[in-house]
Structures are given as structure tokens and as C-alpha cells.
Scaffold this motif. Structure first.
Motif, PDB file in Angstrom:
ATOM      1  N   ALA A 253       0.860  -1.180   0.000  1.00  0.00           N
ATOM      2  CA  ALA A 253       0.000   0.000   0.000  1.00  0.00           C
ATOM      3  C   ALA A 253       0.898   1.232   0.000  1.00  0.00           C
ATOM      4  N   LYS A 254       0.420   2.296  -0.645  1.00  0.00           N
ATOM      5  CA  LYS A 254       1.182   3.547  -0.723  1.00  0.00           C
ATOM      6  C   LYS A 254       0.240   4.709  -0.428  1.00  0.00           C
ATOM      7  N   LEU A 255       0.756   5.720   0.242  1.00  0.00           N
ATOM      8  CA  LEU A 255      -0.027   6.908   0.527  1.00  0.00           C
ATOM      9  C   LEU A 255      -0.323   7.650  -0.771  1.00  0.00           C
ATOM     10  N   SER A 256      -1.537   8.148  -0.894  1.00  0.00           N
ATOM     11  CA  SER A 256      -1.969   8.813  -2.117  1.00  0.00           C
ATOM     12  C   SER A 256      -1.559  10.284  -2.111  1.00  0.00           C
ATOM     13  N   ASP A 258      -2.888  12.584  -3.851  1.00  0.00           N
ATOM     14  CA  ASP A 258      -4.146  13.341  -3.959  1.00  0.00           C
ATOM     15  C   ASP A 258      -5.118  12.792  -2.915  1.00  0.00           C
ATOM     16  N   TYR A 259      -5.386  13.577  -1.884  1.00  0.00           N
ATOM     17  CA  TYR A 259      -6.230  13.111  -0.782  1.00  0.00           C
ATOM     18  C   TYR A 259      -7.619  12.714  -1.269  1.00  0.00           C
ATOM     19  N   PHE A 260      -8.257  13.547  -2.071  1.00  0.00           N
ATOM     20  CA  PHE A 260      -9.642  13.268  -2.442  1.00  0.00           C
ATOM     21  C   PHE A 260      -9.780  12.132  -3.454  1.00  0.00           C
ATOM     22  N   SER A 261      -8.694  11.751  -4.123  1.00  0.00           N
ATOM     23  CA  SER A 261      -8.776  10.588  -5.002  1.00  0.00           C
ATOM     24  C   SER A 261      -8.972   9.301  -4.200  1.00  0.00           C
ATOM     25  N   ILE A 262      -8.634   9.330  -2.930  1.00  0.00           N
ATOM     26  CA  ILE A 262      -8.868   8.157  -2.065  1.00  0.00           C
ATOM     27  C   ILE A 262     -10.349   7.840  -2.003  1.00  0.00           C
ATOM     28  N   PHE A 263     -11.193   8.847  -2.215  1.00  0.00           N
ATOM     29  CA  PHE A 263     -12.641   8.688  -2.120  1.00  0.00           C
ATOM     30  C   PHE A 263     -13.314   8.975  -3.459  1.00  0.00           C
ATOM     31  N   GLY A 264     -12.546   8.849  -4.535  1.00  0.00           N
ATOM     32  CA  GLY A 264     -13.052   9.158  -5.862  1.00  0.00           C
ATOM     33  C   GLY A 264     -13.652   7.948  -6.554  1.00  0.00           C
ATOM     34  N   ASN A 265     -14.238   8.206  -7.699  1.00  0.00           N
ATOM     35  CA  ASN A 265     -14.942   7.148  -8.424  1.00  0.00           C
ATOM     36  C   ASN A 265     -14.026   6.081  -8.998  1.00  0.00           C
ATOM     37  N   GLN A 266     -12.740   6.359  -9.078  1.00  0.00           N
ATOM     38  CA  GLN A 266     -11.780   5.367  -9.564  1.00  0.00           C
ATOM     39  C   GLN A 266     -10.894   4.859  -8.428  1.00  0.00           C
ATOM     40  N   ASN A 267     -11.374   4.930  -7.202  1.00  0.00           N
ATOM     41  CA  ASN A 267     -10.480   4.652  -6.076  1.00  0.00           C
ATOM     42  C   ASN A 267     -10.190   3.173  -5.855  1.00  0.00           C
ATOM     43  N   HIS A 268     -10.852   2.279  -6.594  1.00  0.00           N
ATOM     44  CA  HIS A 268     -10.546   0.856  -6.417  1.00  0.00           C
ATOM     45  C   HIS A 268      -9.069   0.567  -6.685  1.00  0.00           C
ATOM     46  N   SER A 269      -8.468   1.354  -7.560  1.00  0.00           N
ATOM     47  CA  SER A 269      -7.062   1.155  -7.878  1.00  0.00           C
ATOM     48  C   SER A 269      -6.144   2.097  -7.092  1.00  0.00           C
ATOM     49  N   ASN A 270      -6.717   2.887  -6.200  1.00  0.00           N
ATOM     50  CA  ASN A 270      -5.887   3.771  -5.393  1.00  0.00           C
ATOM     51  C   ASN A 270      -5.093   2.935  -4.397  1.00  0.00           C
ATOM     52  N   SER A 482       2.648  13.576   2.525  1.00  0.00           N
ATOM     53  CA  SER A 482       2.408  12.746   1.336  1.00  0.00           C
ATOM     54  C   SER A 482       1.421  13.365   0.366  1.00  0.00           C
ATOM     55  N   ARG A 483       0.607  14.345   0.795  1.00  0.00           N
ATOM     56  CA  ARG A 483      -0.469  14.884  -0.037  1.00  0.00           C
ATOM     57  C   ARG A 483       0.085  15.968  -0.970  1.00  0.00           C
ATOM     58  N   THR A 484       0.896  15.534  -1.891  1.00  0.00           N
ATOM     59  CA  THR A 484       1.674  16.453  -2.725  1.00  0.00           C
ATOM     60  C   THR A 484       0.976  16.878  -4.015  1.00  0.00           C
ATOM     61  N   ALA A 485      -0.234  16.392  -4.273  1.00  0.00           N
ATOM     62  CA  ALA A 485      -0.943  16.834  -5.480  1.00  0.00           C
ATOM     63  C   ALA A 485      -1.204  18.332  -5.417  1.00  0.00           C
ATOM     64  N   THR A 486      -1.382  18.849  -4.219  1.00  0.00           N
ATOM     65  CA  THR A 486      -1.406  20.286  -3.969  1.00  0.00           C
ATOM     66  C   THR A 486      -0.393  20.538  -2.856  1.00  0.00           C
ATOM     67  N   THR A 487      -0.312  21.757  -2.392  1.00  0.00           N
ATOM     68  CA  THR A 487       0.636  22.048  -1.315  1.00  0.00           C
ATOM     69  C   THR A 487       0.209  21.289  -0.059  1.00  0.00           C
ATOM     70  N   PRO A 488       1.045  20.407   0.461  1.00  0.00           N
ATOM     71  CA  PRO A 488       0.644  19.622   1.632  1.00  0.00           C
ATOM     72  C   PRO A 488       0.544  20.494   2.869  1.00  0.00           C
ATOM     73  N   PRO A 489      -0.158  20.036   3.889  1.00  0.00           N
ATOM     74  CA  PRO A 489      -0.211  20.809   5.127  1.00  0.00           C
ATOM     75  C   PRO A 489       1.173  20.905   5.749  1.00  0.00           C
TER      76      PRO A 489
END
Length: 564
Positions: A253-256, A258-270, A482-489
Motif C-alpha cells: 500500500a502507498k499513501l496517495s 491526492d487526498y480526495f482521489s482516495i474517495f473518488g470514483n476510480q479509487n478501487h485502484s488507489n 504525502s499529499r503532494t498533489a497540492t501544497t501539503p499541510p
């Protein structure tokens, strides 16, 4: 291999096998029965029902309601005095005044009981199977029985020990239940397949390690649910660290980013998902977690003008203020977990015409005036060039065109605080792309266990065992970074149990972990909006009265939990 087994067996079984104890007989799953089933088809037909009720369990009015609306994260008032009244059950849930006749409690108990029954049926049916998958499927069924019992223990304080379909279940509690569930998971851990082989929609080896970590993290609670303080034993925390270390080291498993992709419509492969309710399009999933909180005048899909929200729960101002306190003068939307803006129209009111393919509502915690597709007489308005017309929304569907869909922070059970637009809303799960009603055809897998929780559990175990603040801080900051798709906290500079509790709220809001977190951290008897009940007996729910009545011919068999 996908979880979608052929539902070709009519499965029958009772959780409580004493005659007349309770009405838990299974329904026929599929009437397209075939003669001369192959061993593999028969094995598939036995295992499929073990997983089949997971979407029902993780609906908005079952597991979600009991584990979120009872907490400081979610509140569901009597909207406008006309919607979500439901005889006061959601008010009672939030105030810890739930009774043994609550239909959400009944439904959750029934779904768990039925799922345990199906697991037992599968275990026994697979004993004589000649399919090459029989041993694996039996292990999965046994592991799922342990998982359902783990939820039973967490929510109702009981577990059911049963192997013979023709015998009565033995009801166990506390240390005995804890040891039983742990032994069952350990027994199947060498047999189930790696996540890399079967994916997150089936019980896999990494998921078993994660469930063992979660079980041991909560062991102090399960041993003595009503304790004034919990004893977190070093040996339990060692196990949490052991299993979380194994998951992290496995690389499965790897941290995503993009945070919201974890709960997105294609998240089965996240890759962050470890164990989830498989809701890919051909599995007939539901969209309830996406539709539950947003407004009835928010229509997220350009193709479906009947697909909207329902103005269900909002977040309490108490929970929102935890974000404000963490970020001070900086708007909490700076945190990529808080909010994701998907269209400039929400910040640039001049953008009023949008291509259907570009139309996408925002995600996360929604505040203030909402913009979206404008609907009149059941149809979306169009610009002269055919594009979708987007503008400020008002409560047209409630016959309140004068009331803007503008979410305010304060929400409570007063008349003013229960209006349709009160409370900030949550759109964490992506709205299903084919959900023509808003309620059905969800695409996003529902998260049961993900890698961020593995790091957070390890951090907590480090703190509870030896006050290893540096080690815990490193784990928490690794997730944040890890949330590097945008500026992480930004990285945190200190860590303790209170800060970790706050961080779990930021990372896992709306994921049905809040109740167990609040209990474990000693927060569940606290006060928050519309809730002041400090009764420790409310940490678990009442056993449904229908179940007790159904078992009444066996004196003392099913005893109501204390406090109900």
C-alpha cells in the motif's frame, strides 16, 4: 480477481439456531440456479454472500449514522421541520439517547447477524468442496466472520462463537471475545492472499494485519467498555506496532498524493486502500455517502437532472472550530484534506456557462454560498451555446426560492438552527458518475482500512506505550507530507495524544472512525453542540428489542446492555 462471485446459491442459516429464537433466515440471492454446478461455481456461490451485505452495512442510516451522528463530527437536525424528523431518532443518536427500538440500530444489528450467518454457512459448505479455491475461500469466510464479530463487539459489546450451523451461538464478551477474534484472524493470516493479488475488495493478508492492529489498539476498550480510564497494555501496543510495521514494510500500500482521489470514483485502484467495500459499477453499489450531506438543490451530474443531495447531516461548529484553532488566522482550506475546488465558477461568478464534461462540484467541507447547475421544472438551464448554466443556488426544490443554498457554521436543534441551509456540509466521497437518482450506482469503494490509518495507529501505539513523541510525530508528518498533489499541510512540531486525536479528526472525518476514536481517547462523554449526556453506558448501543424478543424462549440467552 474481482470480488464479484456468481450469486448462484440459495443460502440458508440461523445465527441463533434454537427454534424460534429470531427471524434471521437468509433470502434467496439469485433465482437463476443452475443444475450441475462446477466445483468452482459452487465455491463462488458460497463465498459471494459473505461480502454481499457490506454495502448495506456501510449505508448512511446504518454504520455511518451510528458512528458519526453520535459524535462531535456530524449532526442531523429536523430539517425545516419537514425532513429527517424520523420520529426523533437522529436527534436521539446525537444526544446519546438511542433506544432499543431505533430502526438504524435494528438494521445494523440485522445486517451484521445475517453476515455472520452467511459466513458460517460458507465455512461449512466449503469443507467438502473439491474446488482449488476452497481453502482460500474458507479462510476468507472465517476472516469475515471475525471482522463482523469485531464490529459487533465494538458497537454492541458482544460477539458470537459458532461453528456448527445446527447449534446455538455462544455469546461472548470482553476479554473472551477479544481473544476469540484475534485467534480467528491469526488462523487465516497465512492462507489469505496478498492485497497485490486480490485487491482491496476482498479480505487480504495486509487487511488482516490492519484489523489485528485495530483490534489491539482498541483492546483496552473491549476488555472493559465502561471503565473510567482505559488500561493500554504494553503488549497490546507492541502488537499494534508489529502489525503496522509489517504492512508498511510489505510495500503493498502507498499513501496517495491526492487526498480526495482516495474517495473518488476510480479509487478501487488507489494504492492507499487496504480493505474496502467494492462498489465498482457492475457491483450495484450505492451513492448514499456522497448524497447524504449535500443540499437537495445541488445537482452534481450534468447528465442527470434528478440526481441531487438530501440536506442530511452537517458538521458541528465544535468540529469546524478544531480546524480553525489549528490554523489560526489561515483559512483551513489551506489544508488539502479540508477542501478541493474543482471549478473556478465557485470563486469567479462571471463563469456561468460550463461544458457538461467540465461540470464537477467541489469536495470536502462546503461553506457559504453554493454554485451549481440551475434547474427549472426538472430540467437544467442552458446558455445560448448549449453549455450548462451555473449560478447561485437557492432552495427551489423545497419551495423556498428565497432561501439561498448558503451553508452557515451554526447548526443545532432549534427552529433556526435546523433550517435547510444550516451547518457546513461534507462532500468527501465523489458523487457516482452514473447515479441517475443520487441514491444509487455509486462508483467509489467505501474505505474500511487505508494506509494513513496504519501510520496513525502506529503513532498512537508509540505514544501510549512509551510516550515516544518523536516517533509518533514522524509518522503523522509523513502522512501530512504525502499529499503532494497540492501544497501539503505544514509539518507539525510537537505530538501528544490530544494533538493526535485532532489529527485523526482531520484525516478521517466522515469515515466512520470518530465514535471509536472518541471512546478510546476519553472524549465520548464530553459536551458538544446539542449533546451533554455523560453516561458511559452509551459507549455501546442497545441490543434491538426485536432480537431480545426473538430469543425469549431461551431464558437469559440475550441480555440487554446496561443502561437501556
Amino acid at each position: 480477481m474481482k470480488k464479484k462471485f456468481s450469486l448462484i446459491f440459495a443460502v440458508a442459516g440461523l445465527l441463533f439456531m434454537a427454534p424460534g429464537c429470531t427471524d434471521l433466515e437468509e433470502q434467496v440471492l439469485d433465482e437463476t440456479l443452475k443444475a450441475n454446478l462446477s466445483p468452482d461455481e459452487a465455491a463462488n456461490g458460497l463465498l459471494a454472500p459473505v461480502y454481499a451485505l457490506l454495502p448495506n452495512l456501510f449505508q448512511h442510516t446504518t454504520y455511518f449514522a451510528l458512528n458519526e451522528i453520535t459524535t462531535d463530527e456530524a449532526i442531523l437536525p429536523y430539517r425545516g421541520g419537514t425532513d429527517w424528523g424520523d420520529n426523533g431518532i437522529y436527534l436521539a443518536l446525537h444526544q446519546h439517547n438511542t433506544t432499543a427500538t431505533d430502526p438504524n440500530v435494528n438494521s445494523t444489528w440485522g445486517t451484521l447477524s445475517q453476515s455472520i450467518s452467511r459466513s458460517i454457512t460458507a465455512i461449512n459448505g466449503l469443507k467438502n468442496s473439491t474446488s482449488a479455491t476452497a481453502a482460500l475461500y474458507a479462510a476468507e469466510a472465517r476472516g469475515m466472520r471475525a471482522y463482523y464479530n469485531m464490529i459487533m463487539l465494538d458497537m454492541f459489546g458482544v460477539a458470537f462463537l459458532k461453528d456448527d450451523p445446527n447449534a446455538a451461538s455462544v455469546i461472548i464478551r470482553g476479554e473472551e471475545a477479544l481473544k476469540y477474534i484475534e485467534s480467528e484472524l491469526l488462523a487465516i493470516e497465512p492462507v489469505v492472499q496478498p492485497k497485490s493479488v486480490v485487491g482491496p475488495g476482498r479480505l487480504n493478508q495486509v487487511a488482516v494485519w490492519g484489523l489485528l492492529a485495530r483490534l489491539n489498539l482498541n483492546a483496552a476498550v473491549y476488555r472493559n467498555i465502561y471503565a473510567p480510564t482505559f488500561e493500554f497494555r504494553a503488549e497490546d501496543m507492541d502488537k499494534v506496532i508489529q502489525y503496522t510495521d509489517k504492512i508498511i514494510a510489505s510495500g503493498q500500500a502507498k499513501l496517495s498524493p491526492d487526498y480526495f482521489s482516495i474517495f473518488g470514483n476510480q479509487n478501487h485502484s488507489n494504492q492507499e486502500l487496504i480493505f474496502a467495500v467494492d462498489q465498482r459499477a457492475d457491483l450495484n453499489g450505492h451513492n448514499r455517502l456522497a448524497y447524504f450531506s449535500i443540499s437537495g438543490d445541488q445537482f452534481p451530474l450534468a447528465a442527470f437532472p434528478a440526481a441531487n443531495g438530501t440536506d442530511g447531516p452537517g458538521i458541528t461548529s465544535d468540529f469546524y472550530q478544531s480546524w480553525v484553532q489549528a490554523y489560526g488566522a489561515v483559512d483551513p482550506k489551506r489544508d488539502p484534506r479540508f477542501y478541493q475546488e474543482n471549478m473556478s465558477v465557485y470563486s469567479n461568478a462571471a463563469d456561468t456557462c460550463v461544458k457538461d464534461s467540465d461540470y464537477k462540484i467541489n469536495r470536502g467541507i462546503l461553506r457559504g454560498q453554493q454554485f451549481g447547475a440551475l434547474r427549472v421544472n426538472g430540467a437544467f438551464l442552458r446558455c445560448p451555446d448549449g453549455r450548462l448554466k451555473v449560478g447561485k443556488l437557492s432552495y427551489v426544490t423545497r419551495n423556498r426560492a428565497d432561501l439561498p443554498v448558503s451553508f452557515g457554521e451554526l447548526v443545532d436543534f432549534t427552529t433556526a438552527g435546523s433550517n435547510y441551509n444550516t451547518g457546513y456540509r461534507v462532500a468527501k466521497y465523489e458523487f457516482g458518475s452514473e447515479s441517475n437518482t443520487g441514491r444509487n450506482k455509486g462508483d467509489a469503494d467505501i474505505v474500511i482500512l487505508r494506509l494513513a490509518d496504519i501510520y496513525m495507529m502506529r503513532a498512537e501505539a508509540k505514544l501510549r506505550k512509551s510516550n515516544d513523541a518523536a516517533g509518533a510525530l514522524a509518522d503523522v508528518n509523513l502522512v501530512r507530507a504525502s499529499r503532494t498533489a497540492t501544497t501539503p499541510p505544514p509539518a507539525l512540531t510537537a505530538m501528544n495524544l490530544d494533538l493526535l486525536f485532532r489529527e485523526r479528526g482531520f484525516e478521517f472525518y466522515w469515515e466512520m472512525l470518530r465514535r471509536s476514536d472518541m471512546i478510546r481517547f476519553g472524549k465520548y462523554e464530553g459536551k458538544w453542540t446539542e449533546k451533554s449526556n455523560a453516561d458511559v453506558k452509551k459507549r455501546i448501543f442497545p441490543i434491538p428489542q426485536t432480537a431480545i424478543d426473538g430469543a425469549s424462549n431461551v431464558p437469559g440467552y440475550l441480555k440487554q446492555n446496561d443502561g437501556y
